[in-house]
Motif scaffolding. Sequence first.
Motif, short mmCIF file in Angstrom:
data_model
loop_
_atom_site.label_atom_id
_atom_site.label_comp_id
_atom_site.label_asym_id
_atom_site.label_seq_id
_atom_site.Cartn_x
_atom_site.Cartn_y
_atom_site.Cartn_z
N GLN A 8 45.33 40.36 45.95
CA GLN A 8 46.12 39.28 45.36
C GLN A 8 45.41 38.67 44.15
O GLN A 8 46.04 38.35 43.14
N ALA A 9 44.09 38.51 44.26
CA ALA A 9 43.33 37.98 43.13
C ALA A 9 43.45 38.89 41.92
O ALA A 9 43.54 38.43 40.78
N ARG A 10 43.47 40.22 42.17
CA ARG A 10 43.62 41.16 41.05
C ARG A 10 44.98 40.99 40.37
O ARG A 10 45.10 41.05 39.14
N GLN A 11 46.03 40.75 41.14
CA GLN A 11 47.36 40.55 40.55
C GLN A 11 47.39 39.29 39.68
O GLN A 11 47.94 39.30 38.57
N TRP A 12 46.80 38.19 40.18
CA TRP A 12 46.76 36.98 39.36
C TRP A 12 45.94 37.21 38.09
O TRP A 12 46.26 36.68 37.02
N VAL B 200 45.92 27.30 35.88
CA VAL B 200 46.51 27.45 37.21
C VAL B 200 46.17 28.83 37.77
O VAL B 200 45.91 28.97 38.97
N TYR B 201 46.18 29.86 36.92
CA TYR B 201 45.82 31.19 37.40
C TYR B 201 44.39 31.21 37.94
O TYR B 201 44.08 31.93 38.90
N ALA B 202 43.51 30.42 37.33
CA ALA B 202 42.14 30.32 37.86
C ALA B 202 42.16 29.76 39.28
O ALA B 202 41.45 30.24 40.17
N GLY B 203 42.96 28.72 39.50
CA GLY B 203 43.06 28.17 40.84
C GLY B 203 43.67 29.14 41.83
O GLY B 203 43.24 29.23 42.99
N LEU B 204 44.68 29.90 41.39
CA LEU B 204 45.30 30.88 42.29
C LEU B 204 44.31 31.98 42.67
O LEU B 204 44.28 32.43 43.83
N MET B 205 43.50 32.41 41.72
CA MET B 205 42.49 33.42 42.05
C MET B 205 41.45 32.85 43.01
O MET B 205 41.01 33.53 43.94
N ARG B 206 41.08 31.59 42.82
CA ARG B 206 40.11 30.98 43.74
C ARG B 206 40.69 30.91 45.15
O ARG B 206 40.00 31.19 46.13
N ALA B 207 41.97 30.55 45.27
CA ALA B 207 42.60 30.48 46.59
C ALA B 207 42.66 31.86 47.24
O ALA B 207 42.42 32.02 48.44
N ARG C 170 34.11 36.61 39.44
CA ARG C 170 33.88 36.62 40.89
C ARG C 170 34.68 37.75 41.55
O ARG C 170 34.18 38.45 42.44
N SER C 171 35.93 37.91 41.11
CA SER C 171 36.75 38.99 41.69
C SER C 171 36.18 40.36 41.34
O SER C 171 36.18 41.28 42.16
N GLU C 172 35.68 40.52 40.10
CA GLU C 172 35.09 41.80 39.71
C GLU C 172 33.83 42.10 40.53
O GLU C 172 33.59 43.24 40.92
N ARG C 173 33.06 41.05 40.78
CA ARG C 173 31.86 41.27 41.61
C ARG C 173 32.23 41.70 43.02
O ARG C 173 31.63 42.60 43.59
N LEU C 174 33.23 41.05 43.58
CA LEU C 174 33.64 41.40 44.94
C LEU C 174 34.28 42.79 45.00
O LEU C 174 34.30 43.42 46.06
N GLU C 175 34.83 43.26 43.86
CA GLU C 175 35.38 44.61 43.81
C GLU C 175 34.29 45.67 43.64
O GLU C 175 34.58 46.86 43.61
N GLY C 176 33.05 45.24 43.46
CA GLY C 176 31.96 46.18 43.28
C GLY C 176 31.62 46.45 41.83
O GLY C 176 30.80 47.32 41.54
N ARG C 177 32.23 45.72 40.89
CA ARG C 177 31.95 45.92 39.46
C ARG C 177 31.05 44.79 38.97
O ARG C 177 31.45 43.95 38.15
N ALA C 178 29.85 44.75 39.50
CA ALA C 178 28.93 43.66 39.17
C ALA C 178 28.52 43.68 37.70
O ALA C 178 28.35 42.62 37.08
N ALA C 179 28.34 44.85 37.12
CA ALA C 179 27.93 44.93 35.71
C ALA C 179 29.00 44.33 34.80
O ALA C 179 28.70 43.58 33.86
N ALA C 180 30.28 44.66 35.06
CA ALA C 180 31.36 44.10 34.24
C ALA C 180 31.43 42.59 34.41
O ALA C 180 31.66 41.85 33.45
N ALA C 181 31.22 42.11 35.64
CA ALA C 181 31.23 40.67 35.88
C ALA C 181 30.11 39.99 35.11
O ALA C 181 30.30 38.92 34.51
N ALA C 182 28.91 40.59 35.11
CA ALA C 182 27.79 39.99 34.40
C ALA C 182 28.05 39.94 32.90
O ALA C 182 27.75 38.94 32.23
N THR C 183 28.62 41.01 32.34
CA THR C 183 28.94 41.03 30.91
C THR C 183 29.93 39.93 30.56
O THR C 183 29.78 39.20 29.56
#
Length: 712
Positions: free
Chosen positions: A277-281, A261-268, A306-319
Amino acid sequence: MGATLSGTMLLCIATGSALAAAPPTRCDASPTPRPLPDPASCPRRVGLAEGADLSTVARTGEALLAQARNEIGSGRFEQAEQALDCAEATIGRDPDWELGYELMRQRGVLAYRRELIPEALGRFECALQLSTAHDDKDAIARDLRNVGSALRRLGDFRGALRTLTASLQMQRARGEVGGAVFNNIADVYRELDDPDEATRHYREALAAFRAQGNRVEAGHVLESLSELSLDRGDAAQAQQWLQEALQTYRQAGNRAYELRVYAGLMRAALARADIAQARQWRLAAFAIAAEHHLALPASLQLQIARSERLEGRAAAAATRLHEAIAALPEGGVERIALLQELSLAEEAAGDRSAAIATLRRSHEQERVLSRAQQDRQLGWLRTRFETAERDRTIAALETENRLRRVELRQRTLLLWLTLAATLAAALALGLLLMRRRQRARLLEAERQVRQEEALARYRHAADALAEDRSLLQALLDSRQDAVCLVDAEGQVLAANRAACGLLDADGLSPVAQSPVGQALGDYVGEADRESLAAALERMEDASAQTFEFARRDGAVRLQAQLTPWERGDGLIVLGLREASAASTPMATLADGTAGDADPARDERMREDFRRTLVELMLAVVDTWERSTGSSRLELAERSRIWRVTIDEGRLRVRAMERYLVLSKLPRQPRWRDVLRSAYYVLGHCTMAPQEREELQRRVDAALAYTRRRALV
């Protein structure tokens, strides 16, 4: 359909798929082809609890079936199969029908969970035959629901709706409706892209599960409702459904589903561009996983990356994505979405070559999965077809034997009736009439079969006219200049990466970054949209046009060159560049056809082809009006091939009318639309055989010109 529905009708409903006319599947009470284990060693082998009541064969079989159900529910499929083999070895080849029925049904459930859908469908149909033969209404309703669910997975939505509706009506007649049938019907409507009907049935399923106190299934329905809302762009409603599902899972104590459900909340939240809000979820999900020592599901890993990439942390998202992909098995469906997000993260990190390689891996896996699904469906259809043909052959032989016996009895009767001439004459006359009627029925049946085959051929031919744009997209992507392919209505059919960058450089759509499937006017400034529409309308009679327009963000003006696609059909090649660029000629999209043909001969062929198109379109409209009694406007609205416009308060089909007069026919006619119209009339109108043959002759004449000119 009520509680008194006969067994024959139920079997017809259960097999109402693409081969609905085929007889029911022939079932074997002991379908396992491999050797069965020793019944004496089975209880210890499958780990039955000591002290279980195994005093009789029936009790041992029931205990083994219960063990198999538990193993299936826990996802231990190998152990479940061993338990089912032991159950079959214990109850024997002629068991009590209830044990044999449950054995067949559980084998179907096991095959369904293993994604062996054709095999599961066969088991479910056999179970339906057993329950129908013994008139067990509860079992019949359950088996119809299982058959419908399997048909849905195989893509037979009409058959799935038929069986699921029958199950629902039987349950309503008995006054006990479960939420599962509502949920399955909603899934079918969701596959059919009917969100309103899907939402209505999901709500009914939710009410039923809540009335039964089944919180886990109620949470699943809430998740489905949230996905529907997200697909429709209503992120706020989706968040409400998901928060309600989260509360439901907390009350049920199911922490693993909470993470989903948290995955769905982050997607919303990301759909609303609410990164905070996505960071809180995300932090809440980390806390739940750490507290209960749970692994993060792939869907949650995707949204976190996806949230990490949008925050500018693309390297962490890729890992994170690399680790999530490595944890999934090869061929998993979830790997595709993870690979696509990984390509975006690598692109954001500046590694474009890695992003392209990852995106290719994603497309390759998607192609492999699609091919596997098609192979399963084709295998199922092939098996059904072979079974139907075998049963038809048997039925034909039985009919022939009956006819021979009837003929023998008739000859014997005629010998005895030779003494009564009047009676013999009357009997001969009666037999003659019967034979004529039978011959007429056979001829009518043969005519109907031929007509159905012709209709299927027409529909297949109409579907074959659809453009396969995968090779065209690859061709466009290999070009450095910005090129799009649009239709006469301004719909973008294909666009390379350079064109995507020029048209959507402001990034107004963070989810769908490609204009393919969108209207070209959506990417043009409001002041230039009328000019674009006028230019597209002139392209049917023009060889090339060039005009400038402002992009929708107003920051850049683009210069567009419109030229007809050399393969015909009224498609338009749109070359783009910034208006400030050097005035170099734009490249055109050629198909490599030879240019050394005789001009005079080509002109004669083109004029003959244009005349053939007009004659074919006139015949199509005339046949439609005579067979349906409706106007050409109805033809355009029902077929959805020709655009209907409003001209001085009246509905008009100006595009179609240009194809009814040779002098008004465009220079670049959309001959595929003319052929699709002809196939639509052939497939949906009732006409005399002579009319059908004449219309088919005109279609073949048009096709002969297209093949001769290498336009197909």
